[in-house]
Write a protein that holds these residues in place. Sequence first.
Motif, PDB file in Angstrom:
ATOM      1  N   ASN A   8      19.700   0.494  24.777  1.00 41.03           N
ATOM      2  CA  ASN A   8      19.340  -0.594  25.756  1.00 41.03           C
ATOM      3  C   ASN A   8      18.339  -1.243  25.201  1.00 41.03           C
ATOM      4  O   ASN A   8      17.362  -1.554  26.140  1.00 41.03           O
ATOM      5  CB  ASN A   8      19.185  -0.042  27.355  1.00 41.03           C
ATOM      6  CG  ASN A   8      20.375   0.522  27.616  1.00 41.03           C
ATOM      7  OD1 ASN A   8      21.554  -0.139  27.627  1.00 41.03           O
ATOM      8  ND2 ASN A   8      20.510   1.932  27.985  1.00 41.03           N
ATOM      9  N   ALA A   9      18.162  -1.747  23.782  1.00 44.23           N
ATOM     10  CA  ALA A   9      16.981  -2.294  23.223  1.00 44.23           C
ATOM     11  C   ALA A   9      16.666  -3.805  23.890  1.00 44.23           C
ATOM     12  O   ALA A   9      15.557  -4.173  23.861  1.00 44.23           O
ATOM     13  CB  ALA A   9      17.119  -2.363  21.848  1.00 44.23           C
ATOM     14  N   LEU A  10      17.853  -4.372  24.344  1.00 49.61           N
ATOM     15  CA  LEU A  10      17.620  -5.785  25.066  1.00 49.61           C
ATOM     16  C   LEU A  10      17.025  -5.666  26.156  1.00 49.61           C
ATOM     17  O   LEU A  10      16.331  -7.086  26.607  1.00 49.61           O
ATOM     18  CB  LEU A  10      19.090  -6.125  24.988  1.00 49.61           C
ATOM     19  CG  LEU A  10      19.939  -6.658  23.969  1.00 49.61           C
ATOM     20  CD1 LEU A  10      21.360  -6.908  24.415  1.00 49.61           C
ATOM     21  CD2 LEU A  10      19.461  -8.032  23.398  1.00 49.61           C
ATOM     22  N   ASP A  11      16.745  -4.714  26.876  1.00 49.71           N
ATOM     23  CA  ASP A  11      15.966  -4.721  28.318  1.00 49.71           C
ATOM     24  C   ASP A  11      14.733  -3.935  28.006  1.00 49.71           C
ATOM     25  O   ASP A  11      14.769  -2.818  27.637  1.00 49.71           O
ATOM     26  CB  ASP A  11      16.965  -3.976  29.225  1.00 49.71           C
ATOM     27  CG  ASP A  11      16.219  -3.911  30.527  1.00 49.71           C
ATOM     28  OD1 ASP A  11      14.930  -3.863  30.722  1.00 49.71           O
ATOM     29  OD2 ASP A  11      17.030  -4.043  31.605  1.00 49.71           O
ATOM     30  N   VAL A  20       6.407  -7.485  26.348  1.00 48.07           N
ATOM     31  CA  VAL A  20       6.406  -8.891  27.161  1.00 48.07           C
ATOM     32  C   VAL A  20       5.102  -9.287  27.601  1.00 48.07           C
ATOM     33  O   VAL A  20       4.522  -8.401  28.363  1.00 48.07           O
ATOM     34  CB  VAL A  20       7.600  -8.706  28.088  1.00 48.07           C
ATOM     35  CG1 VAL A  20       7.413 -10.205  29.070  1.00 48.07           C
ATOM     36  CG2 VAL A  20       8.853  -8.404  27.533  1.00 48.07           C
ATOM     37  N   ASP A  21       4.421 -10.353  27.276  1.00 46.55           N
ATOM     38  CA  ASP A  21       3.095 -10.657  27.783  1.00 46.55           C
ATOM     39  C   ASP A  21       3.107 -10.835  29.231  1.00 46.55           C
ATOM     40  O   ASP A  21       4.159 -10.961  29.826  1.00 46.55           O
ATOM     41  CB  ASP A  21       2.666 -12.007  27.055  1.00 46.55           C
ATOM     42  CG  ASP A  21       2.446 -11.616  25.313  1.00 46.55           C
ATOM     43  OD1 ASP A  21       2.402 -10.815  25.064  1.00 46.55           O
ATOM     44  OD2 ASP A  21       2.495 -13.010  25.031  1.00 46.55           O
ATOM     45  N   GLU A  22       1.953 -10.276  29.744  1.00 42.98           N
ATOM     46  CA  GLU A  22       1.929 -10.303  31.268  1.00 42.98           C
ATOM     47  C   GLU A  22       2.267 -11.840  31.840  1.00 42.98           C
ATOM     48  O   GLU A  22       1.674 -12.720  31.518  1.00 42.98           O
ATOM     49  CB  GLU A  22       0.546  -9.954  31.779  1.00 42.98           C
ATOM     50  CG  GLU A  22       0.544  -9.573  33.220  1.00 42.98           C
ATOM     51  CD  GLU A  22      -0.933  -8.748  33.475  1.00 42.98           C
ATOM     52  OE1 GLU A  22      -0.988  -8.770  34.793  1.00 42.98           O
ATOM     53  OE2 GLU A  22      -1.596  -8.451  32.483  1.00 42.98           O
ATOM     54  N   GLY A  23       3.027 -11.964  32.714  1.00 45.39           N
ATOM     55  CA  GLY A  23       3.342 -13.140  33.496  1.00 45.39           C
ATOM     56  C   GLY A  23       4.545 -13.651  32.577  1.00 45.39           C
ATOM     57  O   GLY A  23       5.151 -14.775  33.247  1.00 45.39           O
ATOM     58  N   PHE A  24       5.056 -13.237  31.736  1.00 44.18           N
ATOM     59  CA  PHE A  24       6.624 -13.785  31.236  1.00 44.18           C
ATOM     60  C   PHE A  24       7.628 -12.899  31.733  1.00 44.18           C
ATOM     61  O   PHE A  24       7.676 -11.614  31.825  1.00 44.18           O
ATOM     62  CB  PHE A  24       6.468 -13.495  29.679  1.00 44.18           C
ATOM     63  CG  PHE A  24       5.505 -14.605  28.873  1.00 44.18           C
ATOM     64  CD1 PHE A  24       6.168 -15.650  28.073  1.00 44.18           C
ATOM     65  CD2 PHE A  24       4.274 -14.702  29.046  1.00 44.18           C
ATOM     66  CE1 PHE A  24       5.471 -16.512  27.524  1.00 44.18           C
ATOM     67  CE2 PHE A  24       3.410 -15.708  28.573  1.00 44.18           C
ATOM     68  CZ  PHE A  24       4.356 -16.671  27.629  1.00 44.18           C
ATOM     69  N   PRO A  25       8.756 -13.678  31.716  1.00 43.91           N
ATOM     70  CA  PRO A  25       9.913 -12.762  32.282  1.00 43.91           C
ATOM     71  C   PRO A  25      10.379 -11.828  31.067  1.00 43.91           C
ATOM     72  O   PRO A  25      10.440 -12.052  30.144  1.00 43.91           O
ATOM     73  CB  PRO A  25      10.936 -14.100  32.352  1.00 43.91           C
ATOM     74  CG  PRO A  25      10.424 -15.070  31.615  1.00 43.91           C
ATOM     75  CD  PRO A  25       8.860 -14.862  31.433  1.00 43.91           C
ATOM     76  N   ASP A  26      11.153 -10.916  31.665  1.00 47.63           N
ATOM     77  CA  ASP A  26      11.775  -9.755  30.798  1.00 47.63           C
ATOM     78  C   ASP A  26      12.672 -10.331  29.639  1.00 47.63           C
ATOM     79  O   ASP A  26      12.775  -9.940  28.665  1.00 47.63           O
ATOM     80  CB  ASP A  26      12.433  -8.760  31.435  1.00 47.63           C
ATOM     81  CG  ASP A  26      11.588  -7.984  32.327  1.00 47.63           C
ATOM     82  OD1 ASP A  26      10.402  -7.994  32.197  1.00 47.63           O
ATOM     83  OD2 ASP A  26      12.005  -7.207  33.191  1.00 47.63           O
ATOM     84  N   TYR A  44      12.386 -12.653  27.744  1.00 42.46           N
ATOM     85  CA  TYR A  44      11.706 -13.135  26.614  1.00 42.46           C
ATOM     86  C   TYR A  44      11.820 -12.284  25.517  1.00 42.46           C
ATOM     87  O   TYR A  44      12.358 -12.611  24.475  1.00 42.46           O
ATOM     88  CB  TYR A  44      10.056 -13.102  26.876  1.00 42.46           C
ATOM     89  CG  TYR A  44       9.312 -13.443  25.439  1.00 42.46           C
ATOM     90  CD1 TYR A  44       8.996 -14.579  24.929  1.00 42.46           C
ATOM     91  CD2 TYR A  44       8.644 -12.253  24.939  1.00 42.46           C
ATOM     92  CE1 TYR A  44       8.575 -14.681  23.668  1.00 42.46           C
ATOM     93  CE2 TYR A  44       8.154 -12.348  23.827  1.00 42.46           C
ATOM     94  CZ  TYR A  44       7.855 -13.638  23.165  1.00 42.46           C
ATOM     95  OH  TYR A  44       7.115 -13.652  21.932  1.00 42.46           O
ATOM     96  N   TRP A  45      11.755 -11.013  25.915  1.00 42.52           N
ATOM     97  CA  TRP A  45      12.051  -9.802  24.929  1.00 42.52           C
ATOM     98  C   TRP A  45      13.426  -9.890  24.421  1.00 42.52           C
ATOM     99  O   TRP A  45      13.880  -9.758  23.425  1.00 42.52           O
ATOM    100  CB  TRP A  45      11.543  -8.552  25.446  1.00 42.52           C
ATOM    101  CG  TRP A  45      11.989  -7.294  24.474  1.00 42.52           C
ATOM    102  CD1 TRP A  45      13.222  -6.570  24.618  1.00 42.52           C
ATOM    103  CD2 TRP A  45      11.629  -7.075  23.115  1.00 42.52           C
ATOM    104  NE1 TRP A  45      13.426  -5.928  23.614  1.00 42.52           N
ATOM    105  CE2 TRP A  45      12.397  -6.030  22.681  1.00 42.52           C
ATOM    106  CE3 TRP A  45      10.510  -7.675  22.423  1.00 42.52           C
ATOM    107  CZ2 TRP A  45      12.187  -5.439  21.350  1.00 42.52           C
ATOM    108  CZ3 TRP A  45      10.441  -7.179  21.086  1.00 42.52           C
ATOM    109  CH2 TRP A  45      11.255  -6.093  20.558  1.00 42.52           C
ATOM    110  N   THR A  46      14.377 -10.034  25.270  1.00 39.40           N
ATOM    111  CA  THR A  46      15.835 -10.100  24.968  1.00 39.40           C
ATOM    112  C   THR A  46      16.163 -11.182  24.027  1.00 39.40           C
ATOM    113  O   THR A  46      16.819 -10.851  23.054  1.00 39.40           O
ATOM    114  CB  THR A  46      16.535 -10.408  26.400  1.00 39.40           C
ATOM    115  OG1 THR A  46      16.183  -9.401  27.492  1.00 39.40           O
ATOM    116  CG2 THR A  46      18.073 -10.163  26.158  1.00 39.40           C
ATOM    117  N   GLY A  47      15.465 -12.236  24.293  1.00 36.02           N
ATOM    118  CA  GLY A  47      15.695 -13.271  23.406  1.00 36.02           C
ATOM    119  C   GLY A  47      15.240 -13.001  21.928  1.00 36.02           C
ATOM    120  O   GLY A  47      15.955 -13.162  21.020  1.00 36.02           O
ATOM    121  N   VAL A  48      14.217 -12.474  21.972  1.00 36.79           N
ATOM    122  CA  VAL A  48      13.513 -12.005  20.546  1.00 36.79           C
ATOM    123  C   VAL A  48      14.138 -11.032  20.015  1.00 36.79           C
ATOM    124  O   VAL A  48      14.241 -11.046  18.654  1.00 36.79           O
ATOM    125  CB  VAL A  48      11.872 -11.614  20.763  1.00 36.79           C
ATOM    126  CG1 VAL A  48      11.559 -11.170  19.757  1.00 36.79           C
ATOM    127  CG2 VAL A  48      11.214 -12.670  21.359  1.00 36.79           C
TER     128      VAL A  48
END
Length: 546
Positions: A468-471, A501-507, A509-513
């Motif tokens: 589950n690398a997307l989450d 995921v930088d603090e304050g950013f939504p999860d 963000y990593w999914t997209g990356v």
Amino acid sequence: MASLKSLSTNLDFRKAKHLLRRASFNFTKEQLNTFVGMSATQAVTSLISVVPNALPEPFDPLPTEAPDGFWTSSTELPNSFTGQSRKRGVVTAWWWYNAMKQISLKHKLSFFFHTCFTVGKDDGAGAATYFYDYIRLMDFYAFGNIKTLAKKITLDNAMLDYLDNTQNNKNNPNENYAREYLELFTILKGEQIGAGNYTNYTEIDIQQAAKVFSGFKIQADRSAIDPDTGIPMGFVNKDQHDTNNKTFTAAFNNQVITGKSIDAEIFDELNDFVEMVFAQPETAKAYCRRLYRYFVKSKWDEEVETDIITPLAQIMINNDYEVLPVVEALLSSEHFYDADDSDATDEIIGSIIKSPMQMLSEICSMFSVTFPNPSTDALNYYYNFFFRFLHNSYFKAAGMDFYNPDDVAGYPAYYQEPDFDRYWFSSNTIIGRYKLIESLIEGKNTIGSGNIYASLDTVLFVKNKIANALDPNLLVTEMADLLYPEAIDADRITYFKTYLVDEGFPDYYWTGVWNQYLSTNDDVTVKTRLDALVIAMCNAAEFQLM
């Protein structure tokens, strides 16, 4: 109450991790999944199959213009080769590579026997080839008989040199080996109850043992071969052996060992002595306490002494000191899995601080670290990766001079009260431990300097091992489940997630990356973040434990 009863339930993922860490140096997700659903007995049985070494013998790639190569099988005298210190390091590189290519109890038990019958390879063990024979002796008896090994070790060339028994003659006795044989290798001292009386033996017994051991010498050219093992051994010089009777004290029931003057009968005298020592119940208990400390926990109470150590010692005696029946009973038991009381999280699992070798081996196997193949790239494996980086830099910085403990008693983690395994983790060793993962990821020695010719690809690890690398929450959770003995809580998940995921950013963000990496194969962004995450998780307190 502490129980040696076999675990009645099949292994779940947590228990599978526990067994594989404690019983092998090769720790992979695939093997963990294989263990899940097995009974403890089945899993332990799978770890005791005999598999040939991937590397039959070590190879010295230096000097580059004309390598000494497979020098251990040369007919030249072992001490005629240059670079003996390097060659001893090469032998450990050979041993570690074989340990990493097997998922087996063999190398765990081989190293256990090194902690019992210690030889410091760079502290008087002689030529590197003698040390190679010593390592092979430990390997040969890894699944075998402790009492037999306790006989064979006396004629081991490295041991004869290391503890000076090759200098022990009838007219000039040297008690060094005899003293350590009783104090450290077999029955151990016990409580001192008087001048020269240590409960389990006395100074007189040491003197008599030295007479038994007199006349055993190094066979420099390795021409004396043990018929049972095929490994070179020392020989007996009957003219320097004390042929008088040896009379022991009440600690050994005043036994008299009849002195002999013929070569074969002198070996019988050694056999009688070892049988006498191993006939003492305290000898079996001494080994079972060592096994418990090595595989289970460094400290225990009277309940464990009564319900675990004592019956294990009886199993050992009943099996005439075969090691496997004892280890199988221990590693299959309810007690080993902390399943013998109402709280299965308070005692055993996660109770031992990993040795530097365990940490290295787990990281290399779990993360599929790539390093040179010793069969095709000997110079970079033996010399640049292992000897220069691991042997000379990492192990020493982490407090484990590999196969070369500071004292004949061995590594403090296995005998020194009150800290035991806590010796692995201190202000003197922490930098070496923390720099290992950083060095493997960067491909350079961050403890010292230079290319290490090895790499840990964090992106491929996540791509290949994490479902589950997307989450980012599930990615951290899955990694923690693989790396740590116990699950981590929500606060720890949130902390580790900040590396993705930088603090304050939504999860998302990593999914997209991560999706971008999967579609373009451009790993620059994900690699930076995953490198930082893996370094943080491997240097966390949870990863120091097993």
